[in-house]
Design a protein around this motif. Structure first.
Motif, PDB file in Angstrom:
ATOM      1  N   MET A 135       0.924  -1.327   0.024  1.00 46.22           N
ATOM      2  CA  MET A 135      -0.142  -0.125   0.184  1.00 46.22           C
ATOM      3  C   MET A 135       1.036   1.155  -0.131  1.00 46.22           C
ATOM      4  SD  MET A 135      -3.084  -0.617  -0.010  1.00 46.22           S
ATOM      5  CE  MET A 135      -3.886   0.759   0.589  1.00 46.22           C
ATOM      6  N   PRO A 136       0.467   2.232  -0.805  1.00 44.67           N
ATOM      7  CA  PRO A 136       1.206   3.606  -0.662  1.00 44.67           C
ATOM      8  C   PRO A 136       1.237   4.219   0.545  1.00 44.67           C
ATOM      9  CG  PRO A 136      -0.413   3.465  -2.638  1.00 44.67           C
ATOM     10  CD  PRO A 136      -0.569   2.366  -1.720  1.00 44.67           C
ATOM     11  N   SER A 137       2.292   4.832   0.847  1.00 42.65           N
ATOM     12  CA  SER A 137       2.468   5.647   2.358  1.00 42.65           C
ATOM     13  C   SER A 137       1.450   6.795   2.248  1.00 42.65           C
ATOM     14  CB  SER A 137       4.082   6.171   2.224  1.00 42.65           C
ATOM     15  OG  SER A 137       3.930   6.837   3.721  1.00 42.65           O
ATOM     16  N   PRO A 138       0.771   6.984   3.213  1.00 39.29           N
ATOM     17  CA  PRO A 138      -0.123   8.193   3.530  1.00 39.29           C
ATOM     18  C   PRO A 138       0.543   9.417   3.510  1.00 39.29           C
ATOM     19  CG  PRO A 138       0.007   7.052   5.504  1.00 39.29           C
ATOM     20  CD  PRO A 138       0.816   6.344   4.620  1.00 39.29           C
ATOM     21  N   THR A 139       1.984   9.538   3.404  1.00 45.94           N
ATOM     22  CA  THR A 139       2.812  10.652   3.482  1.00 45.94           C
ATOM     23  C   THR A 139       3.385  11.006   2.231  1.00 45.94           C
ATOM     24  OG1 THR A 139       4.438   9.597   4.227  1.00 45.94           O
ATOM     25  CG2 THR A 139       3.015  10.328   5.875  1.00 45.94           C
ATOM     26  N   LEU A 140       3.732  12.246   2.108  1.00 48.45           N
ATOM     27  CA  LEU A 140       4.836  12.695   1.213  1.00 48.45           C
ATOM     28  C   LEU A 140       5.875  13.394   2.156  1.00 48.45           C
ATOM     29  CD1 LEU A 140       2.428  14.506  -1.343  1.00 48.45           C
ATOM     30  CD2 LEU A 140       3.395  12.157  -1.537  1.00 48.45           C
ATOM     31  N   ASP A 141       7.256  13.258   1.401  1.00 45.34           N
ATOM     32  CA  ASP A 141       8.358  14.147   2.127  1.00 45.34           C
ATOM     33  C   ASP A 141       8.579  15.325   1.401  1.00 45.34           C
ATOM     34  OD1 ASP A 141       9.152  12.357   4.566  1.00 45.34           O
ATOM     35  OD2 ASP A 141       8.757  10.735   3.091  1.00 45.34           O
ATOM     36  N   PHE A 142       8.911  16.296   1.840  1.00 43.74           N
ATOM     37  CA  PHE A 142       9.099  17.711   1.028  1.00 43.74           C
ATOM     38  C   PHE A 142      10.367  18.087   1.528  1.00 43.74           C
ATOM     39  CE2 PHE A 142       8.483  22.171   0.528  1.00 43.74           C
ATOM     40  CZ  PHE A 142       8.513  22.174  -1.044  1.00 43.74           C
ATOM     41  N   ALA A 192      19.820   9.743   1.905  1.00 41.17           N
ATOM     42  CA  ALA A 192      18.893   9.239   0.992  1.00 41.17           C
ATOM     43  C   ALA A 192      18.847   9.526  -0.316  1.00 41.17           C
ATOM     44  CB  ALA A 192      17.244   9.545   1.626  1.00 41.17           C
ATOM     45  N   GLY A 193      19.940  10.444  -0.640  1.00 36.66           N
ATOM     46  CA  GLY A 193      20.154  11.054  -2.011  1.00 36.66           C
ATOM     47  C   GLY A 193      19.508  12.648  -2.419  1.00 36.66           C
ATOM     48  N   ILE A 194      19.364  13.085  -1.477  1.00 32.97           N
ATOM     49  CA  ILE A 194      18.667  14.349  -1.397  1.00 32.97           C
ATOM     50  C   ILE A 194      19.662  15.493  -1.405  1.00 32.97           C
ATOM     51  CG2 ILE A 194      16.878  16.043  -0.635  1.00 32.97           C
ATOM     52  CD1 ILE A 194      15.852  13.277  -1.579  1.00 32.97           C
ATOM     53  N   PHE A 195      19.601  16.399  -2.637  1.00 31.45           N
ATOM     54  CA  PHE A 195      20.729  17.435  -2.548  1.00 31.45           C
ATOM     55  C   PHE A 195      20.090  18.876  -2.660  1.00 31.45           C
ATOM     56  CE2 PHE A 195      20.188  15.464  -6.734  1.00 31.45           C
ATOM     57  CZ  PHE A 195      19.861  16.544  -7.628  1.00 31.45           C
ATOM     58  N   GLY A 196      18.824  18.660  -3.303  1.00 30.02           N
ATOM     59  CA  GLY A 196      18.221  20.026  -4.097  1.00 30.02           C
ATOM     60  C   GLY A 196      16.932  20.525  -3.307  1.00 30.02           C
ATOM     61  N   GLY A 212       9.559   6.714  -2.187  1.00 29.10           N
ATOM     62  CA  GLY A 212      10.778   6.333  -2.511  1.00 29.10           C
ATOM     63  C   GLY A 212      11.150   6.905  -3.862  1.00 29.10           C
ATOM     64  N   GLU A 213      10.193   7.671  -4.550  1.00 25.49           N
ATOM     65  CA  GLU A 213      10.808   8.222  -5.833  1.00 25.49           C
ATOM     66  C   GLU A 213      10.849   9.905  -5.736  1.00 25.49           C
ATOM     67  OE1 GLU A 213      11.278   7.850 -10.059  1.00 25.49           O
ATOM     68  OE2 GLU A 213      10.921   6.259  -8.417  1.00 25.49           O
ATOM     69  N   ALA A 214      11.933  10.299  -6.101  1.00 26.65           N
ATOM     70  CA  ALA A 214      12.146  11.892  -6.100  1.00 26.65           C
ATOM     71  C   ALA A 214      12.006  12.513  -7.000  1.00 26.65           C
ATOM     72  CB  ALA A 214      13.590  11.764  -5.257  1.00 26.65           C
ATOM     73  N   GLU A 225       2.395  14.860  -9.456  1.00 27.72           N
ATOM     74  CA  GLU A 225       1.157  14.683  -9.565  1.00 27.72           C
ATOM     75  C   GLU A 225       0.449  13.602 -10.415  1.00 27.72           C
ATOM     76  OE1 GLU A 225      -3.133  17.203  -9.332  1.00 27.72           O
ATOM     77  OE2 GLU A 225      -1.285  18.320 -10.043  1.00 27.72           O
ATOM     78  N   ALA A 226       1.042  13.577 -11.627  1.00 31.24           N
ATOM     79  CA  ALA A 226       0.695  12.506 -12.626  1.00 31.24           C
ATOM     80  C   ALA A 226       1.318  11.195 -11.906  1.00 31.24           C
ATOM     81  CB  ALA A 226       1.334  12.791 -13.892  1.00 31.24           C
ATOM     82  N   TRP A 227       2.547  10.999 -11.397  1.00 29.93           N
ATOM     83  CA  TRP A 227       2.863  10.003 -10.734  1.00 29.93           C
ATOM     84  C   TRP A 227       1.816   9.484  -9.511  1.00 29.93           C
ATOM     85  CZ3 TRP A 227       7.321   7.334 -11.879  1.00 29.93           C
ATOM     86  CH2 TRP A 227       7.844   6.283 -10.989  1.00 29.93           C
ATOM     87  N   LEU A 228       1.552  10.378  -8.901  1.00 26.26           N
ATOM     88  CA  LEU A 228       0.388  10.218  -7.900  1.00 26.26           C
ATOM     89  C   LEU A 228      -0.903   9.484  -8.587  1.00 26.26           C
ATOM     90  CD1 LEU A 228       0.954  13.017  -5.474  1.00 26.26           C
ATOM     91  CD2 LEU A 228       0.931  10.692  -4.806  1.00 26.26           C
ATOM     92  N   GLN A 229      -1.317  10.093  -9.642  1.00 34.57           N
ATOM     93  CA  GLN A 229      -2.503   9.806 -10.229  1.00 34.57           C
ATOM     94  C   GLN A 229      -2.519   8.475 -10.827  1.00 34.57           C
ATOM     95  OE1 GLN A 229      -2.801  12.931 -12.946  1.00 34.57           O
ATOM     96  NE2 GLN A 229      -4.380  14.177 -11.631  1.00 34.57           N
ATOM     97  N   THR A 230      -1.262   8.038 -11.392  1.00 32.79           N
ATOM     98  CA  THR A 230      -1.393   6.925 -12.155  1.00 32.79           C
ATOM     99  C   THR A 230      -0.516   5.625 -11.489  1.00 32.79           C
ATOM    100  OG1 THR A 230       1.086   7.502 -13.183  1.00 32.79           O
ATOM    101  CG2 THR A 230      -1.106   8.120 -14.271  1.00 32.79           C
ATOM    102  N   GLY A 231       0.236   6.055 -10.214  1.00 34.14           N
ATOM    103  CA  GLY A 231       0.957   4.959  -9.360  1.00 34.14           C
ATOM    104  C   GLY A 231       2.127   4.810 -10.014  1.00 34.14           C
ATOM    105  N   GLY A 232       2.783   5.711 -10.876  1.00 27.62           N
ATOM    106  CA  GLY A 232       4.175   5.688 -11.505  1.00 27.62           C
ATOM    107  C   GLY A 232       4.189   5.068 -12.892  1.00 27.62           C
ATOM    108  N   TRP A 233       5.414   4.886 -13.494  1.00 26.71           N
ATOM    109  CA  TRP A 233       5.696   4.412 -14.757  1.00 26.71           C
ATOM    110  C   TRP A 233       7.134   4.057 -14.939  1.00 26.71           C
ATOM    111  CZ3 TRP A 233       3.848   9.248 -14.284  1.00 26.71           C
ATOM    112  CH2 TRP A 233       4.900  10.505 -14.195  1.00 26.71           C
TER     113      TRP A 233
END
Length: 202
Positions: free
Chosen positions: A1-8, A169-173, A181-183, A194-202
């Motif tokens: 299941m997708p995490s109910p959070t987003l990391d900003f 975690a590979g974050i620099f900017g 897990g997708e940055a 937003e498209a990634w969230l809508q489609t579940g990724g590609w």
């Protein structure tokens, strides 16, 4: 299941971070998620770890960025104060956010936005603790508790610790949005996110 959070991940010295911060809360709510806010220090990622000069001091790129920042903010309906500083220490602002994450998680987004707007739109000096405390109080958080927190040893090095974890975690900017897990780095990647969230990724 997708995490109910987003990391900003963001740094207050980044006007592009401001653009992202203004949008990410609404984006998360559209998909039933909550934002986890991570104030990082670009001085650690860009200058210390990557060995690069400050972007605005880079030949050719710096001049373009100064033009693009104003253009990008106007595109998103945001106003850049003519005398806004492009270089300042963001530590007090970052510490205030980290304190608020523990004290009142539901007030973190309004605090982040108030700090960003104060600096970039109103040219207030959020490197100064008193300014940050005024903004803390304006968002309904207790100033006295924030005073004690900002002076505490526990928060002194917290922004560097958060940044170290981000780099691991590979974050620099700034901004970087991480979805399961997708940055996505950059405010111009929010539509893709937003498209990634809508489609579940590609």
């Amino acid at each position: 299941m997708p995490s109910p959070t987003l990391d900003f991940y963001f740094d207050f010295i980044s006007p592009y971070g401001w653009i992202g911060a203004e949008q990410v809360g609404a984006l998360a709510r559209r998909f039933g998620r909550e934002v986890r806010w991570h104030p990082i220090l670009l001085k650690m990622t860009v200058i210390e770890a990557m060995g690069l000069p400050p972007p605005l001091q880079t030949p050719l790129k710096g001049a373009y960025m100064r033009h693009d920042i104003g253009r990008s903010l106007r595109y998103h309906g945001l106003t850049l104060a003519p005398n806004a500083r492009f270089s300042f220490p963001p530590l007090n602002a970052a510490r205030a956010v980290l304190w608020a994450k523990t004290w009142a998680p539901d007030r973190v987004e309004p605090l982040v936005l108030s700090l960003y707007r104060a600096h970039w739109a109103q040219a207030r000096d959020i490197s100064v603790a008193e300014t940050v405390l005024d903004i803390v109080a304006s968002t309904g958080l207790p100033r006295a508790a924030a005073v004690d927190a900002l002076q505490s040893d526990g928060l002194r090095d917290a922004p560097r610790a958060v940044t170290a974890d981000a780099m691991a975690a590979g974050i620099f900017g700034s901004p970087t949005l991480v979805i399961d897990g997708e940055a996505f780095w950059g405010s111009d990647r929010l539509a893709m996110a937003e498209a990634w969230l809508q489609t579940g990724g590609w």
